[in-house]
Write a protein that holds these residues in place. Structure first.
Motif, PDB file in Angstrom:
ATOM      1  N   VAL A 164      -1.530  -7.677  -4.677  1.00  0.00           N
ATOM      2  CA  VAL A 164      -2.300  -6.457  -4.906  1.00  0.00           C
ATOM      3  C   VAL A 164      -1.466  -5.263  -4.472  1.00  0.00           C
ATOM      4  O   VAL A 164      -0.814  -5.304  -3.423  1.00  0.00           O
ATOM      5  CB  VAL A 164      -3.630  -6.473  -4.113  1.00  0.00           C
ATOM      6  N   VAL A 165      -1.473  -4.209  -5.283  1.00  0.00           N
ATOM      7  CA  VAL A 165      -0.850  -2.934  -4.910  1.00  0.00           C
ATOM      8  C   VAL A 165      -1.942  -1.883  -4.855  1.00  0.00           C
ATOM      9  O   VAL A 165      -2.686  -1.699  -5.824  1.00  0.00           O
ATOM     10  CB  VAL A 165       0.236  -2.515  -5.918  1.00  0.00           C
ATOM     11  N   LEU A 166      -2.051  -1.221  -3.725  1.00  0.00           N
ATOM     12  CA  LEU A 166      -3.102  -0.224  -3.500  1.00  0.00           C
ATOM     13  C   LEU A 166      -2.496   1.167  -3.395  1.00  0.00           C
ATOM     14  O   LEU A 166      -1.625   1.401  -2.564  1.00  0.00           O
ATOM     15  CB  LEU A 166      -3.859  -0.558  -2.215  1.00  0.00           C
ATOM     16  N   PHE A 167      -2.950   2.081  -4.240  1.00  0.00           N
ATOM     17  CA  PHE A 167      -2.546   3.479  -4.150  1.00  0.00           C
ATOM     18  C   PHE A 167      -3.672   4.253  -3.466  1.00  0.00           C
ATOM     19  O   PHE A 167      -4.778   4.363  -4.002  1.00  0.00           O
ATOM     20  CB  PHE A 167      -2.298   4.068  -5.542  1.00  0.00           C
ATOM     21  N   ALA A 168      -3.391   4.782  -2.274  1.00  0.00           N
ATOM     22  CA  ALA A 168      -4.347   5.615  -1.547  1.00  0.00           C
ATOM     23  C   ALA A 168      -3.642   6.932  -1.255  1.00  0.00           C
ATOM     24  O   ALA A 168      -3.243   7.215  -0.136  1.00  0.00           O
ATOM     25  CB  ALA A 168      -4.793   4.921  -0.262  1.00  0.00           C
ATOM     26  N   THR A 169      -3.469   7.723  -2.300  1.00  0.00           N
ATOM     27  CA  THR A 169      -2.518   8.831  -2.242  1.00  0.00           C
ATOM     28  C   THR A 169      -3.128  10.219  -2.421  1.00  0.00           C
ATOM     29  O   THR A 169      -2.390  11.189  -2.565  1.00  0.00           O
ATOM     30  CB  THR A 169      -1.442   8.650  -3.325  1.00  0.00           C
ATOM     31  N   GLY A 170      -4.423  10.337  -2.423  1.00  0.00           N
ATOM     32  CA  GLY A 170      -4.953  11.688  -2.577  1.00  0.00           C
ATOM     33  C   GLY A 170      -6.457  11.693  -2.736  1.00  0.00           C
ATOM     34  O   GLY A 170      -7.112  10.654  -2.751  1.00  0.00           O
ATOM     35  N   ARG A 171      -6.982  12.897  -2.868  1.00  0.00           N
ATOM     36  CA  ARG A 171      -8.419  13.075  -3.056  1.00  0.00           C
ATOM     37  C   ARG A 171      -8.671  13.783  -4.375  1.00  0.00           C
ATOM     38  O   ARG A 171      -7.950  14.709  -4.725  1.00  0.00           O
ATOM     39  CB  ARG A 171      -9.018  13.906  -1.916  1.00  0.00           C
ATOM     40  N   ILE A 172      -9.699  13.345  -5.087  1.00  0.00           N
ATOM     41  CA  ILE A 172     -10.060  14.021  -6.319  1.00  0.00           C
ATOM     42  C   ILE A 172     -11.555  14.307  -6.323  1.00  0.00           C
ATOM     43  O   ILE A 172     -12.353  13.497  -5.853  1.00  0.00           O
ATOM     44  CB  ILE A 172      -9.691  13.187  -7.571  1.00  0.00           C
ATOM     45  N   SER A 196      -3.168 -11.287   5.723  1.00  0.00           N
ATOM     46  CA  SER A 196      -2.285 -10.922   4.621  1.00  0.00           C
ATOM     47  C   SER A 196      -0.992 -10.305   5.144  1.00  0.00           C
ATOM     48  O   SER A 196      -0.974  -9.676   6.206  1.00  0.00           O
ATOM     49  CB  SER A 196      -2.978  -9.916   3.694  1.00  0.00           C
ATOM     50  N   THR A 197       0.087 -10.473   4.390  1.00  0.00           N
ATOM     51  CA  THR A 197       1.320  -9.736   4.656  1.00  0.00           C
ATOM     52  C   THR A 197       1.168  -8.347   4.046  1.00  0.00           C
ATOM     53  O   THR A 197       0.871  -8.217   2.858  1.00  0.00           O
ATOM     54  CB  THR A 197       2.524 -10.449   4.029  1.00  0.00           C
ATOM     55  N   VAL A 198       1.345  -7.302   4.844  1.00  0.00           N
ATOM     56  CA  VAL A 198       1.080  -5.934   4.390  1.00  0.00           C
ATOM     57  C   VAL A 198       2.327  -5.072   4.541  1.00  0.00           C
ATOM     58  O   VAL A 198       2.886  -4.948   5.639  1.00  0.00           O
ATOM     59  CB  VAL A 198      -0.084  -5.293   5.181  1.00  0.00           C
ATOM     60  N   ASN A 199       2.774  -4.495   3.438  1.00  0.00           N
ATOM     61  CA  ASN A 199       3.840  -3.491   3.437  1.00  0.00           C
ATOM     62  C   ASN A 199       3.202  -2.139   3.152  1.00  0.00           C
ATOM     63  O   ASN A 199       2.563  -1.948   2.107  1.00  0.00           O
ATOM     64  CB  ASN A 199       4.882  -3.805   2.358  1.00  0.00           C
ATOM     65  N   LEU A 200       3.377  -1.191   4.078  1.00  0.00           N
ATOM     66  CA  LEU A 200       2.776   0.135   3.956  1.00  0.00           C
ATOM     67  C   LEU A 200       3.868   1.175   3.732  1.00  0.00           C
ATOM     68  O   LEU A 200       4.727   1.386   4.595  1.00  0.00           O
ATOM     69  CB  LEU A 200       1.981   0.462   5.224  1.00  0.00           C
ATOM     70  N   CYS A 201       3.850   1.811   2.571  1.00  0.00           N
ATOM     71  CA  CYS A 201       4.857   2.818   2.214  1.00  0.00           C
ATOM     72  C   CYS A 201       4.230   4.201   2.257  1.00  0.00           C
ATOM     73  O   CYS A 201       3.112   4.400   1.763  1.00  0.00           O
ATOM     74  CB  CYS A 201       5.405   2.551   0.814  1.00  0.00           C
ATOM     75  N   PHE A 202       4.939   5.154   2.838  1.00  0.00           N
ATOM     76  CA  PHE A 202       4.448   6.538   2.841  1.00  0.00           C
ATOM     77  C   PHE A 202       5.629   7.483   2.732  1.00  0.00           C
ATOM     78  O   PHE A 202       6.758   7.142   3.073  1.00  0.00           O
ATOM     79  CB  PHE A 202       3.597   6.836   4.082  1.00  0.00           C
ATOM     80  N   ARG A 203       5.379   8.701   2.243  1.00  0.00           N
ATOM     81  CA  ARG A 203       6.447   9.589   1.811  1.00  0.00           C
ATOM     82  C   ARG A 203       7.077  10.407   2.934  1.00  0.00           C
ATOM     83  O   ARG A 203       8.177  10.916   2.780  1.00  0.00           O
ATOM     84  CB  ARG A 203       5.908  10.531   0.729  1.00  0.00           C
ATOM     85  N   LYS A 204       6.382  10.546   4.039  1.00  0.00           N
ATOM     86  CA  LYS A 204       6.907  11.337   5.152  1.00  0.00           C
ATOM     87  C   LYS A 204       7.565  10.434   6.190  1.00  0.00           C
ATOM     88  O   LYS A 204       7.462   9.207   6.124  1.00  0.00           O
ATOM     89  CB  LYS A 204       5.791  12.155   5.796  1.00  0.00           C
ATOM     90  N   GLU A 205       8.218  11.065   7.174  1.00  0.00           N
ATOM     91  CA  GLU A 205       8.854  10.291   8.239  1.00  0.00           C
ATOM     92  C   GLU A 205       7.821   9.598   9.106  1.00  0.00           C
ATOM     93  O   GLU A 205       8.046   8.485   9.609  1.00  0.00           O
ATOM     94  CB  GLU A 205       9.733  11.201   9.096  1.00  0.00           C
ATOM     95  N   ILE A 221       0.849  -1.189   0.000  1.00  0.00           N
ATOM     96  CA  ILE A 221       0.000   0.000   0.000  1.00  0.00           C
ATOM     97  C   ILE A 221       0.885   1.240   0.000  1.00  0.00           C
ATOM     98  O   ILE A 221       1.842   1.320   0.774  1.00  0.00           O
ATOM     99  CB  ILE A 221      -0.922   0.034   1.241  1.00  0.00           C
ATOM    100  N   LEU A 222       0.570   2.187  -0.865  1.00  0.00           N
ATOM    101  CA  LEU A 222       1.242   3.485  -0.860  1.00  0.00           C
ATOM    102  C   LEU A 222       0.261   4.534  -0.377  1.00  0.00           C
ATOM    103  O   LEU A 222      -0.776   4.760  -0.989  1.00  0.00           O
ATOM    104  CB  LEU A 222       1.747   3.851  -2.260  1.00  0.00           C
ATOM    105  N   GLY A 223       0.589   5.172   0.746  1.00  0.00           N
ATOM    106  CA  GLY A 223      -0.289   6.200   1.285  1.00  0.00           C
ATOM    107  C   GLY A 223      -0.113   6.334   2.780  1.00  0.00           C
ATOM    108  O   GLY A 223       0.098   5.330   3.476  1.00  0.00           O
TER     109      GLY A 223
END
Length: 219
Positions: A164-172, A100-109, A81-83
């Motif tokens: 599965v790769v999930l992008f939860a990176t913003g609002r539109i 599930s094995t979950v890797n959560l990536c995010f851009r801030k510290e 997951i990215l977000g």
């Protein structure tokens, strides 16, 4: 089973909302609505017929949803997951809770930008305590479909395998087909309707509710 339960719950909730509207004296027309004048709306119904309505005031309240993340036919064993927002956390917790094995990536510290730093650190520790693998200050640079799943490469060169790769990176905003330009309603760079402190647009007879759901992309 989860997919069936999810669909049943959506149907149940829609039925409740329809009854509440009906009991309040609201007439409901299902279809695609668009602005055709400062005081006029056109509705294209499900059968293709068009209806036109005039009103002193018009309220825009649109949304897109992230239903797709709960519509997978099979439970993914490996998820990336990215977000760093609450939607990313919700799905990370759901999938991890189901094994599930979950890797959560995010851009801030730390996740949850804009919240208190102490609380953000506590949330991060709690996620790790659940077995979610955190990757702070990390972005994704490449997705490659392989016979073993999706190979995900981070900007650190790390490779993760996922089903599965999930992008939860913003609002539109969901406003593209509302025909807002016909009456000159102002929107910002991403299409969100501009309103004042009273939720009124630059057209005095038209108002808008800032209601948007997380933009979720599943690969």
């Amino acid at each position: 089973m989860l997919l069936l339960k999810n669909t049943d719950e959506i149907v149940r909730l829609n039925g409740i909302y329809k009854r509440l509207l009906s009991n309040a004296g609201v007439k409901l027309f299902e279809g695609e609505g668009r602005i055709v004048g400062p005081n006029e709306v056109e509705v294209i119904q499900l059968d293709g017929t068009k209806l036109s309505y005039s009103a002193k005031d018009i309220l825009i309240a649109t949304a897109i949803t992230s239903d797709e993340a709960l519509s997978l036919e099979e439970l993914p064993k490996r998820v990336v997951i990215l977000g760093g927002g609450y939607i990313a956390f919700e799905f990370a917790s759901i999938w991890r809770g189901m094994g599930s094995t979950v890797n959560l990536c995010f851009r801030k510290e730390l996740p949850l930008r804009g919240f208190d730093d102490e609380m953000r650190a506590l949330v991060a520790r709690n996620l790790e305590g659940r077995g979610i693998i955190l990757h702070p200050q990390t972005n994704l640079t490449q997705l490659v479909k392989t016979t073993d799943g999706i190979k995900v490469t981070t900007d650190y060169g790390e490779e993760l395998m996922a089903d599965v790769v999930l992008f939860a990176t913003g609002r539109i905003p969901n406003t593209k087909r509302l025909n807002l330009q016909v009456v000159g309603i102002e929107v910002d760079s991403i299409g969100a309707v501009k309103v004042d402190e009273y939720s009124r647009t630059n057209v005095p007879s038209i108002w808008a509710i800032a209601r948007m759901f997380q933009n979720v992309s599943i690969r």
